[in-house]
Design a protein around this motif. Sequence first.
Motif, mmCIF file in Angstrom:
data_model
loop_
_atom_site.group_PDB
_atom_site.id
_atom_site.type_symbol
_atom_site.label_atom_id
_atom_site.label_comp_id
_atom_site.label_asym_id
_atom_site.label_seq_id
_atom_site.Cartn_x
_atom_site.Cartn_y
_atom_site.Cartn_z
ATOM 1 N N LYS A 84 0.830 -1.204 0.000
ATOM 2 C CA LYS A 84 0.000 0.000 0.000
ATOM 3 C C LYS A 84 0.865 1.256 0.000
ATOM 4 C CE LYS A 84 -4.291 -0.396 0.312
ATOM 5 N NZ LYS A 84 -5.227 -0.304 -0.800
ATOM 6 N N GLN A 85 1.960 1.243 0.755
ATOM 7 C CA GLN A 85 2.870 2.387 0.760
ATOM 8 C C GLN A 85 3.479 2.603 -0.624
ATOM 9 O OE1 GLN A 85 5.778 2.136 3.929
ATOM 10 N NE2 GLN A 85 4.198 1.736 5.455
ATOM 11 N N ALA A 86 3.858 1.512 -1.285
ATOM 12 C CA ALA A 86 4.428 1.618 -2.634
ATOM 13 C C ALA A 86 3.392 2.149 -3.622
ATOM 14 C CB ALA A 86 4.954 0.258 -3.091
ATOM 15 N N GLU A 87 2.142 1.675 -3.517
ATOM 16 C CA GLU A 87 1.071 2.172 -4.388
ATOM 17 C C GLU A 87 0.852 3.665 -4.180
ATOM 18 O OE1 GLU A 87 -2.301 -0.228 -3.386
ATOM 19 O OE2 GLU A 87 -1.618 -1.940 -4.575
ATOM 20 N N HIS A 88 0.875 4.089 -2.917
ATOM 21 C CA HIS A 88 0.679 5.504 -2.597
ATOM 22 C C HIS A 88 1.820 6.350 -3.171
ATOM 23 C CE1 HIS A 88 -0.781 8.965 -0.373
ATOM 24 N NE2 HIS A 88 0.426 9.140 0.119
ATOM 25 N N ALA A 89 3.048 5.882 -3.012
ATOM 26 C CA ALA A 89 4.205 6.615 -3.546
ATOM 27 C C ALA A 89 4.133 6.699 -5.069
ATOM 28 C CB ALA A 89 5.508 5.940 -3.105
ATOM 29 N N LEU A 90 3.715 5.625 -5.719
ATOM 30 C CA LEU A 90 3.575 5.623 -7.174
ATOM 31 C C LEU A 90 2.511 6.621 -7.617
ATOM 32 C CD1 LEU A 90 4.341 4.377 -9.892
ATOM 33 C CD2 LEU A 90 2.641 2.589 -9.453
ATOM 34 N N GLN A 91 1.386 6.653 -6.917
ATOM 35 C CA GLN A 91 0.314 7.595 -7.249
ATOM 36 C C GLN A 91 0.790 9.044 -7.079
ATOM 37 O OE1 GLN A 91 -2.566 6.978 -8.691
ATOM 38 N NE2 GLN A 91 -3.113 9.132 -8.692
ATOM 39 N N GLU A 92 1.510 9.305 -5.997
ATOM 40 C CA GLU A 92 2.035 10.656 -5.789
ATOM 41 C C GLU A 92 3.005 11.042 -6.900
ATOM 42 O OE1 GLU A 92 3.710 10.638 -1.843
ATOM 43 O OE2 GLU A 92 1.858 11.448 -0.987
ATOM 44 N N GLY A 93 3.833 10.111 -7.338
ATOM 45 C CA GLY A 93 4.770 10.370 -8.426
ATOM 46 C C GLY A 93 4.044 10.690 -9.727
#
Length: 108
Positions: A84-93
């Motif tokens: 979930k943290q990786a998905e969130h970071a990807l979305q922010e990017g």
Amino acid sequence: LGLASVDGARRADDMHTLVDPADWPRVREAMVQTQKTDAPLAVEFRLMRPDGPRWHALYGRAQRGPDGRATRIIGVGMDIDERKQAEHALQEGRERLVRVLQTMAEGS
């Protein structure tokens, strides 16, 4: 999940004390639908822990007794917080990239 065990099974009644209150209605509804319709259980939610909330997922199926009624849900729970943290970071990017591209388009 840290729930009390009854004959090796975790009590679903106790889950509401561990699930983030904002996620509980969705988790409960998924469990009810699994018991009513034989739909597979697949639900993600935040589990409240002393060190802070962590994302978890439950996957399972209803087990039925001789009368056809659901007696329990058999499945697996897993910690998916890093995903979930990786998905969130990807979305922010992605959002940052869109803003940069929009700014570049406005400047030309």
